[in-house]
Design an enzyme around this catalytic site. Structure first.
Site, PDB file in Angstrom:
ATOM      1  N   ASP A 130       0.863  -1.175   0.000  1.00 30.06           N
ATOM      2  CA  ASP A 130       0.000   0.000   0.000  1.00 30.06           C
ATOM      3  C   ASP A 130       0.909   1.237   0.000  1.00 30.06           C
ATOM      4  O   ASP A 130       2.130   1.149   0.219  1.00 30.06           O
ATOM      5  CB  ASP A 130      -0.964  -0.007   1.200  1.00 30.06           C
ATOM      6  CG  ASP A 130      -2.145   0.935   0.968  1.00 30.06           C
ATOM      7  OD1 ASP A 130      -2.144   1.683  -0.023  1.00 30.06           O
ATOM      8  OD2 ASP A 130      -3.087   0.925   1.797  1.00 30.06           O
TER       9      ASP A 130
HETATM   10  C1  NOJ Z   1      -3.909   4.033   0.201  1.00 32.59           C
HETATM   11  C2  NOJ Z   1      -5.105   3.172   0.454  1.00 32.59           C
HETATM   12  O1  NOJ Z   1      -4.979   2.520   1.706  1.00 32.59           O
HETATM   13  C3  NOJ Z   1      -5.360   2.125  -0.609  1.00 32.59           C
HETATM   14  O2  NOJ Z   1      -6.594   1.525  -0.375  1.00 32.59           O
HETATM   15  C4  NOJ Z   1      -5.293   2.721  -1.978  1.00 32.59           C
HETATM   16  O3  NOJ Z   1      -5.546   1.744  -2.945  1.00 32.59           O
HETATM   17  C5  NOJ Z   1      -3.930   3.354  -2.164  1.00 32.59           C
HETATM   18  N1  NOJ Z   1      -3.736   4.401  -1.181  1.00 32.59           N
HETATM   19  C6  NOJ Z   1      -3.742   3.913  -3.566  1.00 32.59           C
HETATM   20  O4  NOJ Z   1      -4.475   5.054  -3.739  1.00 32.59           O
END
Ligand code: NOJ
Length: 756
Positions: free
Chosen positions: A281
């Site tokens: 993530d």
């Molecule tokens: C952080 C988030 O936790 C995740 O769900 C998301 O896909 C990513 N950022 C990318 O934007």
């Protein structure tokens, strides 16, 4: 004969897959033989130029890095022009012309925005949900995207956590069915299809169990709890063939998920046989430093050793892996393996054949926000609303008379789409006011007044408005707004109050300790109730709220969540009875925050309190009940369904003798309607304590008024399995209760005997 035919068919299919794999492996091996170590490491780098994403860091010098082969994929950009621009650099100006992978958080639709995932889960309708993902994929791929960071399948029992909006609630059985449906919808039959998106199940794992519901907080849980309740939806996505997995921000057993070898290799690769791509993530790799796992080089090596393939935004791989290779902290074989997985994803998506294959202006203009897609969004929204109360049958409303339409969310476009609708255009959405006009026409006299700001709390407003002005406090005095609303209410036959949360009061980084309707709106609601007019509360919310006062004082409550582009029309369809509401909660609504976590599949404890007799020395509270205000599976209809005649075809279940459980569901009210019939079990004696109820099956039945239907469920011993202390799913013979009903509380019950 049939069996032989099947065996032959499977063999031919296996040979075909093997041949395709060989071809892919050959292609990638040839390509990799030409790649330098730097170029291989470059493929592991996923960057964002910023915009439609969340996080404090954005990638720098993106164009130059692409040119130098230091980027494997790009995410967080919307619109085909930007995608084309970046792809041009990669395929025309990088040394090996390797195409980029384009990702985006397409969470509940691209431009045709569907209800937020928590709302969609309340449809309990995997066909509709799969269709929504198919439409999202068709729209996103036409814009040149290859990859969506969805489905989010984190089981959550704590509504303070803002990200409950993005998931499917508290139950592993429902959550797993939805996870698989979403994967099928996004990926279609074959990832190489021009309208397929690679799905990414997230956040692996246990992110929904953040302590105290506080965003990004730590997680600690037993393996049994993980296996039985939290892991099944991720596993269901893997079994459905999901192409990628995203690691979570939290730690598991003291090791952050992004660097957790047990999670990423032992469980995901070895036990679950996952063959696709694992991505971190947003900066979760470098965040391992703050977790206390060491400097960037150390945590990058930890992630590589754990089995992480692609690094989102942190650039830990890009900047440190080469040194780690030299120092022997990681091996070339590991880097090759990770690079191969990125290239495999690109190959399967058909990008080596045509890097622009998804981008299609003609398809984009024909499909994006088409009437067909909007109709599907409207239908899904109607099915997702949950009728929580309907006193004196105040709903459905007549298409005549005067309606006071009150509230800061009643004539509002900015908040219709809900969290994570990054490509959605709020101005294309239908507000409740517009929806009512569309559905009821001029036969209804509407008196609209805003009545209050969404919130007058400046700290909350600032926090919520990070992506734009969702809460726009008025210059008018609160008393003036309130008086105008009360005057409108007094002149009306019925009040429809549209209240609740702004879109980004849920979603990422939106935890709330007080999950009631904000105070400014509570004051308004109390004044409206005081007029003595019947009040229908239409709620916008991305999480279960505490609604005890509302439940006592308001005549009807319709939970409309955040319904997406067509929300206003769908709400009007339901308010006027053109669609009879059928949504069922996928998450319990607590009486107060003090009950949290409150969920239906709880353990009995040694001192359960059943509400009878003295509660002293029983498991309860002095000041609140144990039961939630609205339980899991709950949701009313304008009609009434009665359940009778629950019988099994025999009472002894064994591995070779499944049981059929039958019952009759009757529509005894005055409207045609749809009911979700839910089957729960309880294992009465087991080697590991079991919950008092566990959902195992559900079926949707549509009944005309006055109609009855027989509903049949087949249960086999696999449905009775649980996770034992060796972490194996096992069936243990003995007594089982089976419950069937229209929610997890009001059920018929029988007992079965499980034998060997
Ligand atoms: C952080 C988030 O936790 C995740 O769900 C998301 O896909 C990513 N950022 C990318 O934007």
């Amino acid at each position: 004969m049939r069996k032989q035919f099947m065996a032959c068919f499977l063999l031919i299919a296996a040979i075909h897959i093997q041949a395709q794999d060989n071809k892919m492996n050959g292609f990638i091996s040839t390509l990799m033989s030409k790649m330098t170590v730097d170029e291989k490491i470059g493929q592991l780098n996923l960057v964002t130029p910023g915009g439609a994403v969340t996080g404090s860091v954005v990638s720098q010098d993106v164009d130059e890095k692409i040119r130098q082969g230091k980027v494997g994929g790009l995410f967080g950009i919307t619109g085909p022009e930007k995608v084309r621009q970046a792809q041009d650099i990669a395929v025309q100006h990088s040394r090996l012309h390797i195409p980029l992978l384009f990702g985006l958080d397409v969470i509940h639709g691209l431009e045709t925005v569907f209800p937020i995932p928590l709302a969609m889960s309340c449809t309990w309708d995997t066909v509709l949900i799969q269709k929504s993902a198919r439409i999202a994929a068709a729209e996103a791929s036409a814009d040149g995207l290859d990859w969506t960071f969805s489905p989010m399948v984190d089981i959550a029992r704590d509504p303070r956590w803002g990200r409950v909006a993005e998931g499917s609630g508290e139950d592993p059985c429902l959550g797993s069915a939805i996870a698989a449906a979403m994967v099928r919808g996004y990926q279609g039959k074959d990832l190489a299809q021009k309208d397929a998106l690679m799905a990414c199940v997230k956040h692996f794992a246990l992110y929904g169990a953040a302590e105290a519901g506080r965003e990004y907080n730590t997680v600690d849980m037993s393996r049994i709890k993980m296996y039985q309740y939290y892991l099944p939806p991720y596993k269901a996505a893997v079994d459905a063939g999901v192409g990628s997995v995203m690691t979570s921000f939290n730690e598991i057993d003291g090791i952050p998920a992004t660097g957790n070898k047990w999670l990423l290799t032992d469980l995901l690769r070895n036990e679950w046989k996952f063959k696709g791509l694992v991505v971190s993530d947003y900066t979760s790799l470098s965040e391992m430093t703050a977790h206390g796992m060491g400097d960037l080089q150390t945590v990058s090596a930890l992630a590589m050793n754990a089995g992480l393939d692609m690094d989102m935004v942190a650039e830990g791989y890009l900047t440190t892996l080469k040194q780690s290779l030299k120092k022997g902290r990681v091996t070339e074989k590991q880097v090759d393996q990770a690079c191969r997985r990125v290239l495999e994803a690109k190959y399967k998506l058909g990008l080596f054949t045509d890097p622009y294959r998804r981008m299609n202006a003609e398809r984009a203009s024909a499909e994006i926000l088409s009437a067909t897609n909007r109709n599907a969004a409207r239908e899904t929204a109607e099915h997702s609303f949950v009728l929580l109360k309907n006193g004196e049958q105040v709903l459905p409303l007549k298409k005549s008379g005067t309606i006071a339409l009150i509230g800061p969310l009643a004539s509002n476009h900015r908040n219709m789409l809900g969290t994570w609708s990054v490509a959605g255009d709020p101005s294309k959405s239908v507000s409740v006011l517009e929806g009512i006009k569309n559905v009821a026409g001029t036969s209804v006299n509407i008196l609209y007044a805003k009545g209050a700001n969404i919130s007058d709390d400046s700290v909350l407003v600032a926090h919520t408005n990070v992506f734009g002005p969702e809460i726009e406090p008025e210059t008018r005095k609160p008393e003036d707004m309130l008086n105008e609303a009360v005057a409108a209410a007094e002149k009306s036959d019925v009040v429809v109050a549209v209240l609740g949360e702004a879109a980004d009061m849920t979603g990422e980084s939106s935890s709330r300790a007080d999950i009631s309707i904000p105070e400014s709106q509570e004051t308004l609601l109390k004044a409206l109730v005081k007029t003595g007019k019947p009040v229908v509360l239409v709620l916008f919310n991305g999480r279960p709220l505490t609604l005890e006062w509302e439940n006592q004082h308001v005549n009807a409550i319709l939970d409309a969540w955040f319904g997406g582009t067509e929300a206003g029309n769908a709400i009007a369809d339901v308010l006027f009875g053109d669609y009879n509401p059928s949504g069922k909660l996928s998450m319990s609504f607590p009486v107060s925050v003090g009950q949290i976590p409150v969920y239906y599949n709880a353990k009995n404890t040694g001192r359960p309190y059943d509400g009878k007799g003295s509660p002293k020395f029983k498991s309860d509270y002095l000041d609140i009940p144990n039961d939630p205000l609205y339980p899991f599976g709950y949701g009313l209809s304008y009609t009434h369904f009665s359940y009778s005649g629950l019988v099994p075809d025999h009472t002894q279940i064994s591995p070779r003798h499944p049981i059929q459980v039958k019952l009759t569901v009757s529509n005894t009210g005055n409207y045609d309607g749809e009911e979700t019939v839910q089957l729960y079990i309880r294992d009465m004696v087991a080697s590991v304590t079991q919950p008092v109820k566990e959902l195992k099956k559900f079926q949707k039945v549509w009944l005309k008024k006055g109609e009855s239907k027989e509903v049949v469920f087949t249960l086999n011993t696999d449905d009775l399995k649980f996770v034992n202390s060796q972490l194996h799913w096992v069936y243990e013979p003995g007594a089982f209760k089976v419950f069937v009903g229209g929610n997890s509380r009001d059920v018929l019950e029988i007992t079965l005997n499980g034998i060997r």
